[in-house]
Design a protein around this motif. Structure first.
Motif, short mmCIF file in Angstrom:
data_model
loop_
_atom_site.label_atom_id
_atom_site.label_comp_id
_atom_site.label_asym_id
_atom_site.label_seq_id
_atom_site.Cartn_x
_atom_site.Cartn_y
_atom_site.Cartn_z
N VAL A 88 47.48 45.34 39.67
CA VAL A 88 45.98 45.15 39.95
C VAL A 88 45.62 45.32 41.38
CG1 VAL A 88 44.52 42.92 39.95
CG2 VAL A 88 46.28 43.37 38.14
N SER A 89 44.53 45.68 41.59
CA SER A 89 44.01 46.00 43.20
C SER A 89 43.08 44.69 43.41
CB SER A 89 43.24 46.91 43.27
OG SER A 89 42.56 47.14 44.78
N ILE A 90 43.63 43.52 44.12
CA ILE A 90 42.98 42.45 44.50
C ILE A 90 42.11 42.40 46.10
CG2 ILE A 90 43.29 40.09 44.76
CD1 ILE A 90 45.43 39.92 42.99
N LEU A 91 41.08 42.79 45.66
CA LEU A 91 40.06 43.03 47.03
C LEU A 91 39.54 41.59 47.15
CD1 LEU A 91 38.45 46.29 46.20
CD2 LEU A 91 40.67 45.75 47.63
N SER A 92 38.78 41.69 48.29
CA SER A 92 37.68 40.30 48.51
C SER A 92 36.60 40.52 47.86
CB SER A 92 37.54 40.06 50.23
OG SER A 92 36.73 41.28 50.46
N PRO A 93 35.90 39.33 47.42
CA PRO A 93 34.53 39.66 46.69
C PRO A 93 33.68 40.30 47.48
CG PRO A 93 35.41 36.93 46.89
CD PRO A 93 36.40 37.99 47.54
N ARG A 94 33.67 40.24 48.98
CA ARG A 94 32.95 40.95 49.69
C ARG A 94 33.28 42.54 49.51
NH1 ARG A 94 32.27 38.96 55.43
NH2 ARG A 94 30.47 37.98 54.55
#
Length: 126
Positions: A88-94
């Motif tokens: 899973v690629s967990i990025l920031s909401p921004r």
């Protein structure tokens, strides 16, 4: 190849975080954008975190507790973090909102959050 119909709205629910490559993720959203009418909306939800998971351990601990309520065994919970990191690629909401913009949407705004699950509405230019 699917028809060339266009739509007023589309959804992407719990999909894009499985696309690990940034450019492929932008292409995924661009494909959706290309099928939307001017002013069309995308409702999107993915796993995201404003901080690296290591920095927000309490949120991740709550996430694991929630997963246990769904029936996840202790054995699976112990290896869940590694599976999440690998698949899973967990990025920031921004950062996810920025992916929407780079894919052709005029704007993207965060509209919901429940632990690591975040939801956005992105709109095509009018």
């Amino acid at each position: 190849m699917p028809g060339k119909e266009t739509y007023d709205a589309a959804t992407s629910l719990l999909v894009s975080h499985f696309i690990l490559d940034r450019q492929a993720r932008i292409a995924f959203f661009a494909h959706i954008a290309n099928r939307l009418n001017p002013g069309g909306l995308l409702a999107s939800a993915d796993i995201a975190s404003p901080h690296p998971i290591d920095d927000s351990a309490s949120v991740f601990d709550l996430w694991i507790r929630a997963m246990r309520y769904t029936g996840m065994t202790e054995e699976k919970a112990a290896g869940y973090r590694e599976k999440l990191d690998a698949g899973v690629s967990i990025l920031s909401p921004r950062d996810i909102a920025q992916l929407h913009i780079e894919a052709g949407f005029a704007n993207s705004r965060l509209i919901s959050q429940s632990l690591l699950m975040h939801g956005w509405i992105a709109q095509m230019p009018a």
